[in-house]
Design an enzyme around this catalytic site. Structure first.
Site, short mmCIF file in Angstrom:
data_model
loop_
_atom_site.label_atom_id
_atom_site.label_comp_id
_atom_site.label_asym_id
_atom_site.label_seq_id
_atom_site.Cartn_x
_atom_site.Cartn_y
_atom_site.Cartn_z
N GLU A 54 0.88 -1.05 -0.05
CA GLU A 54 0.01 -0.11 0.19
C GLU A 54 0.89 1.23 -0.22
OE1 GLU A 54 -3.89 -0.15 1.56
OE2 GLU A 54 -3.19 0.93 3.19
N LYS A 56 0.93 4.72 1.17
CA LYS A 56 -0.05 5.44 2.24
C LYS A 56 0.80 6.34 3.11
CE LYS A 56 -2.51 3.59 6.16
NZ LYS A 56 -3.09 2.23 7.06
N LYS A 116 -8.00 2.42 -2.91
CA LYS A 116 -8.38 2.16 -1.57
C LYS A 116 -8.94 3.48 -1.20
CE LYS A 116 -7.71 -0.37 2.25
NZ LYS A 116 -6.37 -0.13 2.97
N GLU A 165 -14.46 -5.94 1.46
CA GLU A 165 -13.69 -5.94 2.88
C GLU A 165 -14.83 -6.23 3.78
OE1 GLU A 165 -10.69 -3.09 3.95
OE2 GLU A 165 -12.04 -2.56 5.45
N ASN A 186 -10.67 -7.71 7.01
CA ASN A 186 -9.65 -6.55 7.76
C ASN A 186 -9.50 -6.85 9.21
OD1 ASN A 186 -8.63 -4.17 8.59
ND2 ASN A 186 -9.63 -2.66 7.23
N GLU A 216 -6.23 -8.45 5.70
CA GLU A 216 -5.57 -6.98 5.72
C GLU A 216 -5.40 -6.70 7.08
OE1 GLU A 216 -8.44 -4.44 3.81
OE2 GLU A 216 -9.69 -6.00 2.70
N SER A 217 -4.28 -5.93 7.30
CA SER A 217 -3.92 -5.22 8.62
C SER A 217 -3.39 -6.19 9.78
CB SER A 217 -5.12 -4.31 9.24
OG SER A 217 -5.86 -3.47 8.59
#
Length: 259
Positions: A54, A56, A116, A165, A186, A216-217
């Site tokens: 990503e 970011k 995103k 998501e 997520n 994710e995350s």
């Protein structure tokens, strides 16, 4: 800035948007060909865990991460590390992103790119296609069932892949009922921004075999990646763990764990 505030801002913008959805759809439908986001993940996952890296600048929970990043340079570093795809934040107020970041990152590599952002309207889907994205993020917590279905259909209609998501079993059921074929779990609660590292594992067994599974995350180490690979995930989407690294290419490569 929590989920409700972010969504309220995006919904207000959508309500005030005077643009004709059909005119946007027509523009999106004639945009240049996409690069095949889901296909790239599936192909790379045959060899090792695929990484969506990503671009970011900041986040509501952490604040500035790399506020002065060069999206093209970061994307190129990710590509050198073996990233399968890119994710680029385009939300300005909460994350410091922009469509220009997406365009710059995509132009720097041949990797497919996910927009995103917080999709609340089909016009957001069409905008993603027009700005050059290869996939769009649809957050189940941000969309009721009819809206999720409309946005998924709009994505398919204009040639975008859609990453849906989810955060819990109810959202997963809603995503599957809507026809999602690529699901991201997520592990960060978007209402509190706390990370539950067991969430992806808990939901993995509830996904059909033909669903492309993305975690994710909360993915920071090779051990994290191995655990998710063992649960059946095809890919991980990683933001702070790679963008804040002193060696972004190496940080991506470390997550490309084998079966």
């Amino acid at each position: 800035m929590y989920l409700e505030e972010i969504l309220a801002r995006h919904r207000a913008a959508a309500s005030a948007d005077p643009r004709d959805p059909e005119a946007l759809r027509a523009r999106a439908a004639v945009s240049p060909a996409t690069r095949g986001f889901a296909a790239r993940l599936r192909a790379d996952a045959q060899v090792a865990l695929a990484v969506i890296a990503e671009v970011k600048r900041r986040s509501p929970s952490r604040g500035p991460i790399v506020p002065d990043l060069d999206p093209a340079s970061v994307a190129a570093q990710y590509a050198r590390g073996g990233a399968s795809c890119l994710s680029v934040l385009t939300d300005a107020e909460g994350f410091g992103g922009s469509p220009a970041d997406l365009a710059a990152a995509r132009a720097a590599t041949d990797l497919p790119v996910l927009r995103k952002d917080f999709t609340v309207d089909v016009r957001d889907v069409y905008d993603a296609r027009i700005m050059g994205a290869d996939a769009v993020l649809l957050i189940a917590a941000a969309l009721d069932a009819p809206s999720l279905g409309r946005c998924l259909a709009a994505a398919v209609d204009v040639g975008l892949d859609a990453l849906v998501e989810v955060h819990d079993g109810d959202e997963l059921a809603a995503a599957l009922d809507a026809g999602a074929t690529m699901v991201g779990v997520n592990q960060r609660d978007l209402r509190t921004f706390e990370v539950d590292s067991g969430r992806a594992a808990a939901l993995a067994s509830r996904m059909p075999d033909d669903v492309l599974r993305v975690a994710e995350s909360g993915v920071r180490t090779a051990d994290d990646a191995r655990a998710l690979r063992a649960c059946g995930y095809h890919a991980v989407l990683v933001g702070e763990g790679v963008v804040a690294s002193a060696d972004r290419a190496a940080a991506v490569a470390a997550l490309r764990v084998g079966a």
